[in-house]
Structure formats: C-alpha cells, structure tokens
Design a protein around this motif. Structure first.
Motif, PDB file in Angstrom:
ATOM      1  N   THR B  47      17.708 -22.333 -20.799  1.00 58.10           N
ATOM      2  CA  THR B  47      17.027 -23.222 -21.744  1.00 58.10           C
ATOM      3  C   THR B  47      18.019 -24.178 -22.386  1.00 58.10           C
ATOM      4  O   THR B  47      17.737 -25.370 -22.539  1.00 58.10           O
ATOM      5  CB  THR B  47      16.296 -22.388 -22.811  1.00 58.10           C
ATOM      6  N   GLN B  86       7.856 -23.552 -22.338  1.00 56.76           N
ATOM      7  CA  GLN B  86       7.447 -22.204 -21.985  1.00 56.76           C
ATOM      8  C   GLN B  86       6.128 -21.806 -22.657  1.00 56.76           C
ATOM      9  O   GLN B  86       5.262 -21.235 -22.041  1.00 56.76           O
ATOM     10  CB  GLN B  86       8.542 -21.210 -22.368  1.00 56.76           C
ATOM     11  N   ASP B 162      10.324 -25.300 -18.300  1.00 53.76           N
ATOM     12  CA  ASP B 162      10.998 -24.096 -18.782  1.00 53.76           C
ATOM     13  C   ASP B 162      10.068 -22.897 -18.623  1.00 53.76           C
ATOM     14  O   ASP B 162       9.135 -22.727 -19.396  1.00 53.76           O
ATOM     15  CB  ASP B 162      11.409 -24.259 -20.246  1.00 53.76           C
ATOM     16  N   GLU B 163      10.321 -22.090 -17.630  1.00 53.84           N
ATOM     17  CA  GLU B 163       9.483 -20.924 -17.330  1.00 53.84           C
ATOM     18  C   GLU B 163       8.007 -21.279 -17.464  1.00 53.84           C
ATOM     19  O   GLU B 163       7.287 -20.663 -18.257  1.00 53.84           O
ATOM     20  CB  GLU B 163       9.854 -19.757 -18.263  1.00 53.84           C
TER      21      GLU B 163
HETATM   22 MG   LIG Z   1      14.876 -19.623 -21.974  1.00 56.62          MG
END
Ligand SMILES: [Mg+2]
Ligand SMILES: Nc1ncnc2c1ncn2[C@@H]1O[C@H](COP(=O)(O)OP(=O)(O)O)[C@@H](O)[C@H]1O
Lengths: 300, 356
Positions: B47, B86, B162-163
């Motif tokens: 991240t 995320q 991000d994810e």
């Molecule tokens: Mg992360």
C-alpha cells in the motif's frame, strides 16, 4: 419474554426515575408558560386569569398604559434581544469555522499536539468568572475597549469554540480519510476536496457546532458581565431586571425563547437524522446480483 | 536509468515513517498497457508503494517517473491516475451516478459527454439501473463495481488497485477478477494491482513483483515466479511448496529429516552451503518409492478436503509438510491421523535454493 420480579422492579424503578427527570427538566418550563398568561405581579400558581397582556407589553414596550403593576420596570427587551441574536450568530459562525479548522488539523500528527489539545479544552473547565475577569484585564492592558464586538465577541468565541471542536472530533472519529484521498487521486485539489467531500460529510457536525455556539452564546452571562462594556445582552438585561422585580413579562419572554429553541432543536434533529441516514456507510448485505448480470461481452 | 519499456518507473524508492524504514529501495519498471501485480504478505509495503505512485504520499528518497518525467513531488490531483481502494472509499454523500461522474466533473467535461461516458461506464459494470441509488444501499460487490467505474471513467494514465477483491467472498472474487481482466483488455489502460492472494496475481497479471519487508524479492511473469522461486521467501509465499532446510555436504543434502543423495546435482547446479529444498505439494508422493528416490517417514496430523483433491498435513522432525492427493487416491489409503506414512519424491522435482 417473561421478566423476573427483580427485573420488573428495576424496570419500574428506572421508568419512574426517567419520568422524574423529565418532570424536573420540563415542569419549570410548563409553569413559566402558564404564568406568562397571568396578569398579576406576584406569581400564583395556577393563575386565576388568562391574558396576553404580558406578550403585548413585550411587543409594545413604549405603550406605558399597559404597564399597570406598581413598580414594574419599563424595559424594552428588543435592543438586547437583537444584540444577543447578532452576537450569537457571529459567535456560532466564527467558533464553528475555528473549531473545524482545529479539528482537521488534529487529524495529523505535529509537534505539541498533545499539550495543545488540552490547552484547547481548558477553556471548558476554567471557571467563567476567572475567564471573564482575565479577558477584561487583558483588554485593559492592550488598550482594547470593552464592547460586544471586541472583548465580548472574542470571549464568546473562545468560550464556545471547544464545544464545536469536540463535536467535530466525534464526527471525525468515524470518518474514513481514504474518501478524501480517492477524491484527490481523481483530480481534486485540496480546496476541492474540502468543498466537495470533507464539508458535505461533516455537515451534521457543522450544524451541531453552530447550534452549540449560538445557544451557549445566547445564554452566557457570567463571563459576559465583565467584557461587554455598556452593551447589554438579553440575559444580562434579564438578570438586571429580575433583580428589581419579576413580572409576567419575563415569563412571556422566557416562554417565547424556549419555544423558539425547541423548534430549532427539532429542526436540527430532523436534519441530522436525514443527513446521518444519507451518509452512513452500512455494512453491505452479501447477496449480490452479479451472478444474474449479463456477461460483460454482451454489454460492451 | 530509462529502459524503453519504462512507462512508469520507481527508482530506489525508500520510505521511512519516523525511525521505521518501510520501503528499502524499490525499483519497478512498468510498460504501457501492462497489468502488473504487487504481491506480498500484509505489512510488506504494498500500500505504501501504491500511495507513493498515486502521490498521496512522498518517498523519503528515490524517484517516481512517468514516461521518463520525474513526478515524485507532483501532487496526487495533477497526476491523472485513478485508484480503486481496498474498502472502495466511495463518496457516501453521493449516489452511484455522482460518484462515477466526480472525476469528469473535476475535469470540466461538457454535460452531454459526461452523461454519455458515465452511462456507458455504468453499463460496462452492470450498474446502470442503480445509477440513482445511494452507495450505502449497495452490496459489497456492487460497491466494488462502482469504485472500478469511478476510476476507469476518467481514462486515467494509470489505474491502481489496492486489494480490490479483498473485501469480497470467494465466489464473487473470481467473477470480479475476470471482469477486471476484461476491462483491462478492452480499455488498454495500464494497471498496477496489489494483492496478497497469489492465485489472483496468477490469474490477472502479465508480470508480478513479489514484495517482502519493503523489498522486491523477485519479479517476472507469474508462471516463471511460481515455478522457479528465486528465494526461500518467495518459495514459501507463492505456490504450495514444501521447504526442507539443510546443508550440502559432499554429494549429499543433510537435513533433520535425513540425508538425501544429490547425485550429480552438486556440481551441475553449483549447490553448496546451507540450502533449502523446494518441493511442490503435488510432487510429494506416498507409498513405496522406486529405487534412487529420496524418502522419509512423517506423521499425519490433519486433512483438508478441497473438492477434487485432499491435502495431507504431515510432520517429521520439526518440519511441516503438505501433500496434495486426488480425492479417490486419498480415500483408498484410508488415512488415519497420528499414523506414520512413507513420503517420497522424484529427485528432479526438488528445486534447491542456496545462500552462499
Ligand atoms: Mg495494504
Ligand atoms: N502512516 C504510517 N505510519 C507508520 N507506519 C506505517 C504507516 N503506514 C504504514 N506503515 C507501516 O508500514 C508497513 C507497510 O505497510 P503497508 O504498505 O500498508 O503494507 P501492505 O499494504 O503490504 O500490507 C507496515 O509495517 C505498517 O505498519
């Protein structure tokens, strides 16, 4: 659901207690409202007659023929009321702006953050008399004349700002900063992020802080008595008048203010609830229609 | 250092938060139109790397370049990138349409074009009929699609994710992966994707960067990274590998589990010192080994049923082993927890990593 005897007792007791608290909170208002329709100088409860004369006195303070009670103060409440409203509004706006800026600054780490935090909140705990006196001494030292728009406003802002600050801290506590980052990455400058994301999301906090600033300012006597110079706010005027003689005019004024306050509060809560439901991010429910959606190729 | 493939480059990017160093010199070079995945365990700095690419954070040292131009200190809003967060980070005070329209509004896109682009994008992610919904009325998968639409509609120079499937359940995750792949192909944008899920990286990426403790341990096409891990960490993190540590002594590999003959490999592969044997869990076998195959005894500790195959978790001399068997094969063996089994592998299925 069945309750045990103990549970029933606790329930009954807490119900009674709650009713008692409500009574203590609202009975004075009910009595004041009732008395405001009485005519005589001495408060007898319940009043034996019903008249709007006290409200008329409020509306026409220069119509001396209405003031029939012996020794009744011939007070015009309008100028102090106007001053209080203007001061309250200015205080609310300034204190809210400052509180918001301070709370946003406190999201970051910086040197002296801890001590500054307590310093900001100290104003809440300092006895009012000391704060007022201190402000007056300070103003005298720097040659600042005591007026509502100088020391008065300064003190009201200093007094109400910490309340707004706490309100914003509470709202920021549940605030997801990544929303602001999302806006920034999509092309929003810092000011745009503030205008289009931060401020709308903190709108209920802004309303709360404005309300705090306004009502606290409107109500403030203790600190004000040192710093207003010759300007009289409504509560100061009331205190002065009631020192001489309490007549139903005061009850009428009090009832009007209370009714307006309740209305404001009700408005706030309606607005707040709407806002909260609008902006709260609920947990998503897991059933998803995705499987039912057409394959991507079909849509493209 | 500018390679022709370098559309986005990170050169020696380091990041410290106060005293703690989080990134220790990241070098990445990504080609235009590529789909790359940063993969690594939680806390490895994925991240942070993304934030430095988007400009929401600055590196302590090192540079970020786009088409050779230094953008290290260009603020996020001037980079023309887009990010899928995320937890989606949708604007809770805006409806679906306004969320997606936000980036175009900032660019002053004319109303007509804006409406058209937003609508087209909502159709692409099957969210058109939800345009006027508030985002808090959406399910997780729907929010995810709005977040993707919001990012892609501005036709960013770089898409960061991000994810993106981290908050979704397994079934939805697979769907979302194929949709992401599809969008990447259709729009031809450059994607930098972060995940700690190796199968997701395998499914999506043209190239993976395996991160560990603020460093890139290995990079390359996913298949080559998964089949030939270059370090013990990568072998442990990607794929389903068994790791047996030991030392090369003479022509043998000496471990706590026994001594295994290396035959000609010592010279051929240049093995020496302390090494780790990496054996995929589907390369371990049970039963009587043919002549010349390494073998050991291990106690069965647990079984995991994964549909068509069963994973056996075994233990031998302090080393955990896992072994994948087809379900019927496993069933025929009538596995009993606590029993000892003979485990073996073909010498060529072991891959040795040595730190000289
Ligand atoms: Mg992360
Ligand atoms: N703002 C910060 N301050 C201090 N430490 C941080 C901060 N952000 C991240 N870290 C630390 O940096 C490391 C890497 O974090 P991160 O990049 O979020 O990892 P990942 O995304 O791979 O899980 C973690 O150990 C985390 O605790």
């Amino acid at each position: 659901m069945t309750l045990t005897t103990g549970q029933r007792a606790v329930k009954g007791l807490s119900g009674t207690l709650f009713a008692f608290v409500l009574l203590v909170l609202y009975a004075p208002f009910a009595i004041m409202l009732t008395l405001s329709f009485g005519e005589r100088a001495t408060a007898v409860f319940p009043p034996s007659e019903f008249t709007f004369v006290s409200y008329e006195k409020l509306l026409h303070p220069s119509d001396y023929s209405l003031f029939t009670i012996a020794g009744e103060p011939l007070t015009n409440y309008w100028p102090p009321l106007r001053l209080s409203l203007i001061l309250g509004l200015l205080t609310a706006l300034l204190a809210t702006a400052l509180a918001l800026m301070a709370a946003l600054a406190f999201r970051r780490r910086f040197r002296g953050r801890g001590p500054l935090f307590y310093l900001l909140l100290l104003g809440l705990l300092t006895p009012g008399v000391i704060l007022g006196l201190g402000m007056r001494l300070f103003a005298d030292q720097v040659g600042l004349g005591a007026h509502w728009y100088t020391t008065g406003l300064l003190l009201h802002v200093a007094w109400t700002m910490p309340f707004g600050f706490i309100v914003f801290l509470i709202f920021l506590n549940r605030y997801d900063v990544s929303v602001e980052e999302a806006a920034a990455v999509l092309g929003a400058s810092r000011w745009k992020v503030f205008r289009t994301v931060t401020l709308p999301l903190l709108a209920p906090g802004v309303m709360g802080s404005l309300l705090f600033g306004f009502t606290l300012s409107l109500d403030e006597v203790q600190r004000s008595s040192f710093v207003m110079g010759r300007d009289q706010t409504l509560p100061m005027e009331l205190l002065a008048v009631t020192g001489v003689r309490i007549t139903p005019v005061v009850y009428a004024l009090g009832s009007l203010i209370a009714v307006v306050s309740f209305a404001l509060l009700a408005l706030y809560f309606v607005g707040f609830e709407r806002e909260r439901r609008r902006t709260a991010i609920a947990e998503p429910d897991e059933d998803d229609d995705f499987t039912a959606a057409a394959p991507l190729a079909a849509a493209a | 250092m500018t390679t022709p493939s370098g559309y986005l480059e990170l050169a020696g990017v380091e990041k410290r938060f106060g005293e703690t160093a989080v990134l220790h010199g990241i070098d990445l070079s990504i080609a235009e139109g590529e789909f790359v995945s940063l993969i690594g365990p939680s806390g490895s700095g994925k991240t942070t790397t993304l934030r430095i690419i988007t400009g929401t954070d600055e590196p302590t040292s090192g540079a970020v370049r786009l088409r050779g131009e230094d953008i290290t200190f260009v603020p996020a809003h001037k980079r023309g990138f887009a990010m899928v967060f995320q937890h989606f980070a949708l604007f809770p005070h805006k409806n679906v349409y306004d969320n997606v329209a936000y980036g175009l509004q900032l660019r002053g896109t004319a109303k007509r074009e804006l409406t058209e682009r937003v609508t087209t994008m909502l159709e692409r992610v099957h969210m058109r009929e939800y345009a006027s919904r508030r985002v808090n009325e959406l399910s997780g998968g729907q929010r995810q699609r709005v977040a993707i639409a919001r990012a892609l509609v501005i036709e960013p120079r770089l898409v960061l994710l991000d994810e993106p499937t981290g908050a979704l359940d397994a079934k939805l995750r697979l769907r979302m992966q194929s949709q992401l792949k599809e969008l990447h192909r259709e729009l031809g944008l450059t994607f930098v994707h972060v995940t700690h899920n190796q199968s997701e990286a395998l499914a999506l990426a043209d190239r993976v960067f395996v991160m560990n403790d603020g460093r890139v341990e290995q990079s390359g096409p996913p298949a080559s990274v998964f089949n030939a891990p270059a370090t013990r960490f990568v072998a442990d993190f990607v794929g389903r590998n068994n790791l047996i540590d030991g030392t090369v002594e003479g022509g043998d590999f000496v471990t706590a589990l026994g001594t295994f003959a290396l035959n000609g490999r010592v010279a051929r592969d240049g093995l020496r010192g302390s090494c780790t044997a990496v054996i995929r869990s589907d390369s371990l076998r049970l039963g009587e080994p043919p002549e010349g195959c390494p073998r050991l005894e291990a106690e069965l500790q647990a079984l995991e049923y994964g549909g068509s195959f069963v994973t056996w978790f075994l233990h031998a001399a302090g080393t955990a082993l896992q072994l994948d068997l087809r379900a019927e094969e496993s069933g025929e063996l009538e596995p009993a927890i606590g029993r000892r089994y003979r485990v073996w592998w073909k010498p060529e299925d072991a891959h040795y990593l040595c730190n000289d």
